[in-house]
Design an enzyme around this catalytic site. Structure first.
Site, short mmCIF file in Angstrom:
data_model
loop_
_atom_site.label_atom_id
_atom_site.label_comp_id
_atom_site.label_asym_id
_atom_site.label_seq_id
_atom_site.Cartn_x
_atom_site.Cartn_y
_atom_site.Cartn_z
NE ARG B 183 -51.80 19.32 11.19
CZ ARG B 183 -52.62 19.36 10.13
NH1 ARG B 183 -53.70 20.11 10.14
NH2 ARG B 183 -52.35 18.60 9.08
CB SER B 275 -27.89 -1.12 -14.26
OG SER B 275 -26.80 -0.90 -15.10
CE LYS B 281 -25.55 -1.55 -9.79
NZ LYS B 281 -25.01 -0.18 -9.91
CG ASN B 283 -28.80 0.57 -9.43
OD1 ASN B 283 -27.82 0.00 -8.97
ND2 ASN B 283 -28.85 1.00 -10.67
NE ARG B 314 -45.55 43.54 2.72
CZ ARG B 314 -46.62 44.23 2.38
NH1 ARG B 314 -46.77 44.60 1.14
NH2 ARG B 314 -47.55 44.54 3.27
#
Lengths: 449, 449, 449, 449
Positions: B183, B275, B281, B283, B314
């Site tokens: 920070r 699914s 299923k 997932n 720059r």
């Protein structure tokens, strides 16, 4: 370590840190310290400690056999442990029973790598200090030397070469601070046994770990970090940031060395930067090496980050991907640092050419000075438009901006000829440049105390 | 922010932080604070400050016109300044003269980006705290829940689920520490004018900068950092390290969710992970999202590092490469963090299945426990060889390791049946696991105080 | 598409190709073609085909609901199928039973992505043709326009601007050849059902696939490629190579635009490249955009390559990592191409300045011409050393190389003054430059036939 | 080549191709061919050709001196040319004048690298053929061996091991096609002299180039490509794609080797994959090596792409970044290929375990088969919902799906018990798997003809 390109891209001392023998010795230092620590904690017989430690010398091992064993085991620690056990057994069969006691291959490999990394960080800190000193000298010496500031590769407004050096110094000091903050997180032992519980050491695990860490001069972490690789990946990122800063400085040097600019040059050395085809050229060799590192290291850092998603208690392929990658980052960063320190220590700065280039645009580079002076009366936008118009005329008619401005009634009314002259002298338009240099040098001095 | 995939990969609040309007507002916040600071420092008329600030509201601007102007100027600040000047002029022609006073486009763009980054870091810290709390709960709750430790995807020795959670927690706390250290280096203003000298502000440059920083709640750096990008690149690396840790945790979850392992599951939600083809299923949706981020972010970090070699005062192309890259890193890291916090807060842990899987190898997973017990008598190598042989027989004959071991005379002599039983019970081979968990929790508690 | 930075980095038509709606339509085009193909192959009732296809229009769908469903399912196809089924059911309940018949989410997502990619490749080919035409014009027009060749940023020997353009053209033509070779490998359907067997279609799987491919104008691959991602990754690499070439060309332009060189400029446009602080500047906007792409795309390509190690029959996280990455590569490459084509079509070339810069070294740039002329007599090394010495004297004494050479007895003996003059005229030292240009143009013409 | 980790990550023959001596010999082969070509074209005296060529043998050079000279010159060609000139001069002073005639350092370095690359591509093609043959055998042998297809690491529907092998084979064949297409673009000479005009050769430049190319068995490109690096970058991308495919195959093997899955194993070798701590383990060593390569190579490819933006007529840092990167890509890809070919040639496949794992979900893996069978009657969505519900019950009650389905009246009505049995037998739900295998093998056979 006599590779054809190694001396170009890497430094000798860093190559020594990461030579195969040093990698082996790093693991052996772990084994020696472990044996002594385990003996001290009562996990193995008292006399096994020194007996094992005595054989932990890289020169006693056959590198070809180890390499062959590495292919079979999939890692270099397993054959090292086997060979070490055999070595110890020759002198002390009972001590040989306690080689690698309680540890797993990863403990030896990771702790060994941390030891190598510590040596690498020491080398890097030394060269960073050298580079910082050279930059500080330049910042001070050239704090009033005007040159063209360039944005998007075009002349913008004047700056000083001292300001440029101070910017580099300031960035370098931030990298040095990061390197300091990194140390307590990465200079730690790895010690967890097969899956991180130290189970085979029974109740003595933590005590052995503490003694091991003390012996190696590393910290003992809260727990093993086999599959959590943020520690070593952080080292990669911090070196990546440093390399980026080195690359930025090198690019500036290379750009200033352009035939058409010629404001600075890497120090000359007999035969250095010689072209095989063009006798008059002197190539920016150091800058090229630094920029090569800055091209490669970011990708190597991404490897370390990609490799962090290691499976369960030990990674599959991703851990192995680290083995040569972190060393290579150290080698390239260290090589770049050495080249750049050298270049900065002997940098040839051509203040006359800097001044001449400031005049190249016949005053356009000070257009902002004029528009700033006019803005309080005319408003920022009108002043800007008026000066922009004058600039365009100066450009198309190939005349000094001063003369064009002097003809403009609105400007003539507001600015006397002497005022215009003063506005168009670069040394009068350096703003806080010198103060910024002083702030950077003061911050550095504060940190050194 | 109603993109089809945004809600999947990114969090709503983070999308708000990096929306185009927020980007614009960040630049306008810079302009407003600059106007007030310049007025206060006497660089512009007293009343110009609030007059300009009053128009610095993103909703007053035409985004389409700004986008068009951005293409011409090559950056979004130039058209913003033009539009802001026009807006101010409508109400106060004389104040309009002082819009953007002393600044350059990069000052507005970079400072605006830092303001967005601060908001992003706040969001990330909040979700990291949430995830840390969930991990701490798991570490404590499951500190004695045995499961198979797995190395290179194979069962190694038992660990506990608490130890696994503690490892993740410990790594996460390291990332939080890095975020704190970051920070002060990154939460700074960018303010240097055309080429970093603040020349157009004459002697008032530093005072304006100080007031500007105070107003924005940012620090004033020793000098502008236009082309030294380590500050923002460091933010990228720290988020990259965090994302890597998140990916590691997610991969573990996904591996534990495998049909054949089934030891943990992401929390169920109506329709989640459904699914389209297979009704049975569920997932690992959250893990997939986190792993997608962990696949992408390392490369984005390398972009930030590659972009560091910016030209002179720059950069040309490399600065522009940052504009969408750092936000994307925040978005992906933040999205991954949100998904993972959610997954960990509701994680379904199946301790029974963990226990069952420990028995899958019919005792092989405790082979090390036996060889460790035998080693003091037989030596590490002999013990290892003896047990390895028994393991091979147990495997080929599909019998429990215990039975095979019991038949081996050398072992029978050294270990009584009850001893063998105790050695082969996973809960007796957890080593320092619980102590490690305690150390991690204590370290965390220490930091929280 | 109304994003603040989109118009800067991306082209309008390419944004349309990858807009959320186009992504949705890509999947719907798959569903429509699948329905018709399945109907034709007798896998579903004849009338279900057109009934389903009629609802496959993106504008009928609620994007917010789809985005919400995507978070739950972890992919955008599952909620699309649900919504499509509901839409079809409103008009034809029995047809609704056959939506997405035999397919899996990945089939719709991948095939949709291939359709988008095809559109993207068409756009890229069109702009590449435009750029190639502009480069060919330059190559021809400036085939005898001498300028300084520069190596490692230093003047080396003369070249022509036509040769530089021809080099760019030749590289671009190689990229176009790669794009052609890529098409048959990547413009294929994805169609395998749940795990790549098309099992739910029974014996009709291949026939449906064939009809599906025919309908979409794609090829039918030998088998589904769910977890083998080299096809799409190859597209990324080919675009990465193209972007690299664009970046190289843009960097040359930016370097030539430097204030101190000034040999070429991007075409002027009202307000283009305007600096908010410096009225006289005209920034290389197009080059910056192209270079930003060249900074980002290599890392995005590495994401596609990293993502290739997908698990078993469908990837976990790595597949998802592709979803926004390949589009972003297309967008950035396409944007860079549009900017560069524009810049090259209107490039302002300053042949006078090129000639003037050739004289900047007072003849040093032709040192090689002299040493080459001397070498047959003196030997390459001696000639080189002799001329190098003269160069150094010319440099230190700030005199023309010609005068210094003329004073050297060894040279005087071998070269008459007129010979020296001819040797030191850049137009006499252009070697095969013009022939190379002709070869490149001829190769291109050959390919166009 | 005797490195500790080299034999693990790289193959012996590939290490030989990229050893320092081979790098030197590559440049010397260029010099020898150049001398003969120049002599033949009449650019240098007839007898200078063989005189120079005779000394172009790497063993005649002092590597330490070359390395030292490389640091000074910034490249390895300049000191090589100096040393070669000295060597030739010892025997033939007049021939020594013509060493490196017309060429620049980059010509020697790049052409030498192309020669090394050609050798590397030959090695890779040989091992790719070996791997392809092994995969083809597996595809054929196991074309009817059912196993669980797994998506997102969860069991989905049955596939065959032959289909998995065919998918890998198909991807590998695509990589081999890319390698073929690459050759004409990359196997070309680099020959342009100082800045790409061959000016020092006067009118004979092209003729010398043609003879040079013929002698080396390389093509002569339309013009030199000093700063256009797409040729070598393409080689990197093609090897990157191949490495990605290798990584995918290796990951599948590693996942199948999991203790809990155990369907395949790398071939056993005495001591291979031995754990130093756990006697019962056999680690997936080959897969780990391949995955390590797949973790590193994508980033190295990005280096090659990033390095493409080379300045003007020769790059500064970016060209140098290629020198070790392309070799490393070849080495890692080649090493991975060798490991994987070996693993596949001896892969142990456990068809019984595959069958057992298919039963692990008590029929859930065939849920789709049932819902597909019901869909024509009930509609895809209703069928899906009905079966999903049954799956959930089977899961929570830990009963076979068959029994739960049989109790459901709606299903009982539509499907007889025998039908249910047939539907729930994996071998009846393999769809087009066998046909896909046949298509892949046929395509391969077609290509081999």
């Amino acid at each position: 370590m006599a590779g054809l390109l190694d001396p170009l891209f890497r430094s000798g001392p860093m190559c020594a840190v990461f030579a195969d023998r040093a990698r082996l010795q790093g693991m052996l230092d772990f084994e020696a310290a472990l044996a002594r620590a385990a003996a001290r904690a009562g996990a193995i017989p008292q006399r096994a400690g020194p007996a094992i430690a005595a054989s932990c010398r890289a020169e006693l091992f056959d590198p070809v056999a180890l390499a062959r064993g590495t292919v079979l085991a999939g890692n270099p620690a397993a054959p090292m442990v086997q060979a070490l056990t055999a070595l110890v057994a020759k002198k002390n069969a009972s001590a040989a029973r306690y080689v690698h006691w309680g540890a797993t291959s990863q403990d030896a490999i990771d702790t060994g790598a941390v030891l190598q990394l510590r040596a690498a960080l020491d080398l890097i800190e030394a060269d960073a200090r050298r580079l910082a000193a050279a930059l500080a000298r330049s910042a001070r010496k050239y704090r009033r030397t005007p040159m063209a500031g360039r944005t998007l590769l075009q002349q913008a407004v004047p700056i000083t070469f001292g300001l440029k050096a101070a910017g580099a110094l300031n960035a370098l000091e931030r990298s040095r601070a990061r390197l300091r903050e990194l140390r307590p997180r990465v200079l730690v032992i790895q010690f967890g046994g097969a899956a991180g519980t130290l189970a085979s050491l029974g109740p003595r695990g933590l005590a052995v770990g503490q003694a091991l860490a003390a012996r190696l001069g590393l910290r003992q972490p809260a727990m093993p970090w086999h599959a959590h690789r943020d520690r070593v990946a952080e080292a990669a990122t911090v070196l990546g940031l440093l390399t980026g800063t080195l690359g930025k400085i090198a690019k500036d040097i290379a750009l200033l060395m352009q035939t058409e600019i010629g404001e600075a040059r890497e120090p000359a050395a007999q035969g250095k930067g010689r072209s095989s085809a063009m006798p008059h050229k002197r190539n920016p060799v150091d800058a090229a090496i630094v920029l090569a590192a800055a091209t490669k290291v970011p990708a190597l850092v991404s490897v370390m980050l990609s490799a962090m998603t290691q499976e369960q208690e030990r990674g599959l392929g991703n851990w192995q991907a680290e083995w040569e990658t972190l060393p290579e980052i150290c080698l390239l960063c260290g090589g770049a640092l050495e080249h750049l320190a050298q270049a900065l220590e002997g940098l040839e700065v051509d203040a006359q050419r800097m001044r001449a280039n400031l005049d190249l645009t016949r005053g356009l580079i000070l257009a902002e000075a004029v528009s700033s002076a006019l803005a309080p009366e005319l408003g920022r936008d009108t002043a800007h438009a008026l000066v922009e118009q004058a600039c365009r005329r100066a450009l198309s008619e190939e005349r000094p901006l001063r003369d064009v401005l002097a003809e403009e009634p609105k400007i003539e009314r507001l600015l006397a000829p002497e005022q215009l002259d003063r506005l168009l002298d670069p040394v009068n338009y350096l703003g806080a440049a010198e103060k910024f240099v002083a702030r950077v040098l003061a911050a550095r001095a504060g940190r050194k105390k």
